[in-house]
Design a protein around this motif. Sequence first.
Motif, mmCIF file in Angstrom:
data_model
loop_
_atom_site.group_PDB
_atom_site.id
_atom_site.type_symbol
_atom_site.label_atom_id
_atom_site.label_comp_id
_atom_site.label_asym_id
_atom_site.label_seq_id
_atom_site.Cartn_x
_atom_site.Cartn_y
_atom_site.Cartn_z
ATOM 1 N N VAL A 1 7.115 54.115 140.717
ATOM 2 C CA VAL A 1 6.235 53.021 140.310
ATOM 3 C C VAL A 1 4.858 53.610 139.984
ATOM 4 O O VAL A 1 4.237 54.253 140.820
ATOM 5 C CB VAL A 1 6.093 51.964 141.419
ATOM 6 N N LEU A 2 4.425 53.392 138.740
ATOM 7 C CA LEU A 2 3.111 53.873 138.311
ATOM 8 C C LEU A 2 2.155 52.684 138.320
ATOM 9 O O LEU A 2 2.329 51.745 137.559
ATOM 10 C CB LEU A 2 3.195 54.498 136.911
ATOM 11 N N THR A 3 1.183 52.723 139.220
ATOM 12 C CA THR A 3 0.240 51.617 139.354
ATOM 13 C C THR A 3 -1.045 51.927 138.601
ATOM 14 O O THR A 3 -1.552 53.045 138.642
ATOM 15 C CB THR A 3 -0.088 51.336 140.825
ATOM 16 N N VAL A 4 -1.558 50.907 137.925
ATOM 17 C CA VAL A 4 -2.761 51.060 137.113
ATOM 18 C C VAL A 4 -3.802 50.063 137.626
ATOM 19 O O VAL A 4 -3.665 48.858 137.429
ATOM 20 C CB VAL A 4 -2.465 50.794 135.623
ATOM 21 N N ARG A 5 -4.810 50.574 138.322
ATOM 22 C CA ARG A 5 -5.865 49.716 138.841
ATOM 23 C C ARG A 5 -7.116 49.786 137.989
ATOM 24 O O ARG A 5 -7.741 48.781 137.691
ATOM 25 C CB ARG A 5 -6.221 50.108 140.285
ATOM 26 N N SER A 6 -7.497 50.986 137.602
ATOM 27 C CA SER A 6 -8.726 51.144 136.807
ATOM 28 C C SER A 6 -8.533 52.264 135.783
ATOM 29 O O SER A 6 -9.029 53.375 135.960
ATOM 30 C CB SER A 6 -9.920 51.471 137.713
ATOM 31 N N HIS B 1 12.700 57.968 130.161
ATOM 32 C CA HIS B 1 13.111 57.447 128.863
ATOM 33 C C HIS B 1 12.797 55.960 128.687
ATOM 34 O O HIS B 1 12.381 55.534 127.620
ATOM 35 C CB HIS B 1 14.616 57.684 128.664
ATOM 36 N N ARG B 2 12.977 55.177 129.751
ATOM 37 C CA ARG B 2 12.786 53.734 129.630
ATOM 38 C C ARG B 2 11.808 53.261 130.701
ATOM 39 O O ARG B 2 12.034 53.473 131.895
ATOM 40 C CB ARG B 2 14.116 53.001 129.755
ATOM 41 N N VAL B 3 10.745 52.613 130.275
ATOM 42 C CA VAL B 3 9.677 52.184 131.174
ATOM 43 C C VAL B 3 9.643 50.661 131.213
ATOM 44 O O VAL B 3 9.579 50.001 130.176
ATOM 45 C CB VAL B 3 8.313 52.723 130.701
ATOM 46 N N LEU B 4 9.690 50.099 132.417
ATOM 47 C CA LEU B 4 9.593 48.651 132.607
ATOM 48 C C LEU B 4 8.140 48.282 132.898
ATOM 49 O O LEU B 4 7.520 48.852 133.799
ATOM 50 C CB LEU B 4 10.488 48.212 133.765
ATOM 51 N N VAL B 5 7.613 47.308 132.130
ATOM 52 C CA VAL B 5 6.217 46.888 132.308
ATOM 53 C C VAL B 5 6.173 45.381 132.566
ATOM 54 O O VAL B 5 6.301 44.584 131.636
ATOM 55 C CB VAL B 5 5.356 47.217 131.068
ATOM 56 N N VAL C 1 11.167 54.155 135.233
ATOM 57 C CA VAL C 1 9.887 54.028 135.935
ATOM 58 C C VAL C 1 9.327 52.633 135.659
ATOM 59 O O VAL C 1 9.600 52.044 134.608
ATOM 60 C CB VAL C 1 8.891 55.132 135.481
ATOM 61 N N ILE C 2 8.588 52.098 136.629
ATOM 62 C CA ILE C 2 7.930 50.802 136.475
ATOM 63 C C ILE C 2 6.428 51.054 136.396
ATOM 64 O O ILE C 2 5.874 51.779 137.223
ATOM 65 C CB ILE C 2 8.228 49.873 137.670
ATOM 66 N N LEU D 1 1.145 57.526 140.417
ATOM 67 C CA LEU D 1 2.602 57.493 140.308
ATOM 68 C C LEU D 1 3.177 57.737 141.698
ATOM 69 O O LEU D 1 3.061 58.833 142.248
ATOM 70 C CB LEU D 1 3.110 58.564 139.340
ATOM 71 N N ALA D 2 3.774 56.693 142.274
ATOM 72 C CA ALA D 2 4.386 56.793 143.603
ATOM 73 C C ALA D 2 5.884 56.957 143.437
ATOM 74 O O ALA D 2 6.545 56.111 142.830
ATOM 75 C CB ALA D 2 4.073 55.547 144.425
ATOM 76 N N VAL D 3 6.411 58.046 143.960
ATOM 77 C CA VAL D 3 7.827 58.375 143.795
ATOM 78 C C VAL D 3 8.539 58.132 145.110
ATOM 79 O O VAL D 3 8.310 58.841 146.098
ATOM 80 C CB VAL D 3 8.012 59.841 143.346
ATOM 81 N N ARG D 4 9.371 57.113 145.119
ATOM 82 C CA ARG D 4 10.181 56.820 146.309
ATOM 83 C C ARG D 4 11.617 57.142 145.965
ATOM 84 O O ARG D 4 12.273 56.412 145.230
ATOM 85 C CB ARG D 4 10.055 55.357 146.708
ATOM 86 N N ALA D 5 12.109 58.254 146.462
ATOM 87 C CA ALA D 5 13.478 58.671 146.139
ATOM 88 C C ALA D 5 14.064 59.408 147.322
ATOM 89 O O ALA D 5 13.343 60.042 148.098
ATOM 90 C CB ALA D 5 13.486 59.578 144.903
ATOM 91 N N GLU D 6 15.362 59.314 147.461
ATOM 92 C CA GLU D 6 16.025 60.051 148.528
ATOM 93 C C GLU D 6 16.027 61.540 148.207
ATOM 94 O O GLU D 6 16.193 61.931 147.047
ATOM 95 C CB GLU D 6 17.468 59.559 148.699
ATOM 96 N N PRO D 7 15.807 62.381 149.212
ATOM 97 C CA PRO D 7 15.817 63.830 148.982
ATOM 98 C C PRO D 7 17.114 64.292 148.342
ATOM 99 O O PRO D 7 18.184 63.780 148.638
ATOM 100 C CB PRO D 7 15.666 64.418 150.397
ATOM 101 N N SER D 8 16.992 65.260 147.437
ATOM 102 C CA SER D 8 18.155 65.795 146.740
ATOM 103 C C SER D 8 18.264 67.290 146.990
ATOM 104 O O SER D 8 17.268 68.007 146.989
ATOM 105 C CB SER D 8 18.030 65.533 145.240
ATOM 106 N N ASP D 9 19.471 67.746 147.218
ATOM 107 C CA ASP D 9 19.679 69.181 147.424
ATOM 108 C C ASP D 9 19.366 69.976 146.164
ATOM 109 O O ASP D 9 19.153 71.182 146.209
ATOM 110 C CB ASP D 9 21.130 69.458 147.840
#
Length: 317
Positions: free
Chosen positions: A298-303, A165-169, A267-268, A142-150
């Motif tokens: 983005v959650l990547t699934v390789r194996s 809540h909603r996952v795009l596949v 999340v994707i 699970l790679a989290v790319r988000a701007e820092p939040s205070d």
Amino acid sequence: MSIERERPRILFATDFSPWAAQAEAYALCLASTWRASLTAVNVLEFQPGMNPEYEVNRLFLAELMKGATQELADLKSRVAARGISLHTRIATGIPSEEILGAARAEDSDLIVVGTKGKTGLAHVLLGSTAERVIRTAPCPVLAVRAEPSDQAGKDSHPCAGVGLHRVLVPVDFSDCSLEALEYAALLAQRSGSSLSLLHVLEPVSYGLDFTLSLERKRGEMRERLTQRLAGFVEALAGAKITADSHVRGGLPADSILDSARTLPADVIVMGTHGRRGLSHALSGSVTEAVLRQSRCPVLTVRSPKFAAGHRRVIPVS
């Protein structure tokens, strides 16, 4: 060996940057909702060939170790306040290699890592730790790319500020995309998420022989793809997972990113072949293109490793 086992294992890789703080929020949320064990690893970056016994290097490493030890102690306190136990590891070397080594040693079911999403020349020359981990990871990442939040880390609720809540596949019907869909089904069952299945129908370059029959065939193809996705939605419903499906046109990465914004998605989940070397440099990867630009994790699934006796939700093609 999967998120189906009684106590899944999550590895959170952190460099204590503001971007890692966003990934930390997701690691804590998943550890809480999955009732998973959580291990945090910090890598003291030290390139091969440098002599650790050399006085300057020794002092440098000692200073890094001191800082990392304190940061991990602070993290452990924050995690404990949310009712989650945490194990910690400190490694020395190349971050991506040490993270992968820790994942294998811990028999991790999921790696959570932050990424700044490098693009352009810096990406071509250096890549990113997250992308290097993804290519050879022994489990989903699970790679989290988000701007820092205070507000990161200030709320005591484990899932504060985290949306699952909603996952795009994205589904192109390849084996790796169907395995990613199967994993997304498990994620939905664990986290109470709904799934949106997406197939991208790529544009066709028509020559001088373009006819209405070609357009009709493309319409028929869209209908077949829509029906096939509907079959997956029905199978997911049988497993008590809420899902819908979409067929959209365009370039894959662009359409996926646009769908994540407009549906919208929290999340994707994507399959990846984990290409390396020249073939990767020349053709790139839709997954990595999405990873670099997506505003949601983005959650990547390789194996994926499913438990023995696992009953598939998505039938094998």
